[in-house]
Scaffold this active site. Structure first.
Site, mmCIF file in Angstrom:
data_model
loop_
_atom_site.group_PDB
_atom_site.id
_atom_site.type_symbol
_atom_site.label_atom_id
_atom_site.label_comp_id
_atom_site.label_asym_id
_atom_site.label_seq_id
_atom_site.Cartn_x
_atom_site.Cartn_y
_atom_site.Cartn_z
ATOM 1 N N GLU A 72 0.842 -1.205 0.000
ATOM 2 C CA GLU A 72 0.000 0.000 0.000
ATOM 3 C C GLU A 72 0.875 1.253 0.000
ATOM 4 O O GLU A 72 0.567 2.236 -0.669
ATOM 5 C CB GLU A 72 -0.904 0.023 1.225
ATOM 6 C CG GLU A 72 -1.971 -1.053 1.218
ATOM 7 C CD GLU A 72 -2.837 -0.986 2.447
ATOM 8 O OE1 GLU A 72 -4.023 -0.629 2.291
ATOM 9 O OE2 GLU A 72 -2.341 -1.282 3.555
ATOM 10 N N TYR A 94 -15.120 26.523 -2.124
ATOM 11 C CA TYR A 94 -15.045 25.066 -2.204
ATOM 12 C C TYR A 94 -14.039 24.578 -3.242
ATOM 13 O O TYR A 94 -13.562 23.449 -3.162
ATOM 14 C CB TYR A 94 -16.415 24.418 -2.405
ATOM 15 C CG TYR A 94 -17.246 24.975 -3.528
ATOM 16 C CD1 TYR A 94 -16.999 24.641 -4.843
ATOM 17 C CD2 TYR A 94 -18.313 25.828 -3.249
ATOM 18 C CE1 TYR A 94 -17.785 25.140 -5.863
ATOM 19 C CE2 TYR A 94 -19.101 26.337 -4.263
ATOM 20 C CZ TYR A 94 -18.825 25.988 -5.570
ATOM 21 O OH TYR A 94 -19.602 26.489 -6.580
ATOM 22 N N VAL A 109 -6.790 4.970 7.883
ATOM 23 C CA VAL A 109 -7.703 5.926 7.258
ATOM 24 C C VAL A 109 -8.326 6.832 8.320
ATOM 25 O O VAL A 109 -8.730 7.954 8.018
ATOM 26 C CB VAL A 109 -8.791 5.237 6.389
ATOM 27 C CG1 VAL A 109 -8.188 4.633 5.155
ATOM 28 C CG2 VAL A 109 -9.579 4.225 7.179
ATOM 29 N N GLU A 110 -8.366 6.375 9.569
ATOM 30 C CA GLU A 110 -8.838 7.221 10.655
ATOM 31 C C GLU A 110 -7.950 8.465 10.789
ATOM 32 O O GLU A 110 -8.444 9.576 10.983
ATOM 33 C CB GLU A 110 -8.839 6.446 11.983
ATOM 34 C CG GLU A 110 -9.888 5.353 12.055
ATOM 35 C CD GLU A 110 -9.453 4.007 11.465
ATOM 36 O OE1 GLU A 110 -10.137 3.020 11.730
ATOM 37 O OE2 GLU A 110 -8.439 3.955 10.740
ATOM 38 N N LYS A 115 -12.019 3.831 0.850
ATOM 39 C CA LYS A 115 -10.829 3.085 0.432
ATOM 40 C C LYS A 115 -11.321 1.874 -0.364
ATOM 41 O O LYS A 115 -11.351 0.744 0.123
ATOM 42 C CB LYS A 115 -10.008 2.666 1.653
ATOM 43 C CG LYS A 115 -8.656 2.082 1.324
ATOM 44 C CD LYS A 115 -7.845 1.838 2.597
ATOM 45 C CE LYS A 115 -6.481 1.255 2.252
ATOM 46 N NZ LYS A 115 -5.690 0.996 3.460
#
Length: 119
Positions: free
Chosen positions: A21, A53, A72-73, A98
């Site tokens: 990864e 934005y 990912v947290e 993900k």
């Protein structure tokens, strides 16, 4: 509070605990919802009275493409922090997708959603 939302922001990142990864990377998808009082912007028709934005989208994808993390947290927290750095944002909800997570069974997506606010 009103809500500004961005859906499906995509960027290549190198996040994850497995060596492949970090070496190969993968596409992450991010959805962001922001609590913003847009009354002043609506009354004056001035971009400076709200959140740009377009700029925020670039900042979010830069976080994804930036410094790798294991979880990912952690990535979601970094994105929320970036959103809350905008003074007009009262709260942020961030969902990180993900879709290429290293899971051995068929699946559609893996997500984490966090909600953060000032205070």
């Amino acid at each position: 509070m009103d809500e500004i939302a961005l859906h499906g922001l995509r960027a290549r990142g190198y996040h994850g605990v497995l060596p492949h990864e970090r070496a190969e990377g993968q596409t992450f998808v991010v959805d962001v919802r922001l609590g913003v009082d847009t009354r002043a912007a609506a009354a004056t028709d001035e971009l400076t009275r709200t959140v740009d934005y377009g700029v925020l989208a670039e900042e979010v994808t830069a976080v994804v493409a930036g410094e790798p993390c294991d979880l990912v947290e952690t990535l979601a927290q970094r994105i929320a922090d970036r959103c809350l750095a905008h003074s007009r944002v009262g709260w942020a909800e961030v969902t990180v997708h993900k879709p290429q997570a290293p899971i051995a069974v068929p699946f559609d997506d893996v997500t984490i959603t966090i909600k953060r606010s000032r205070a």
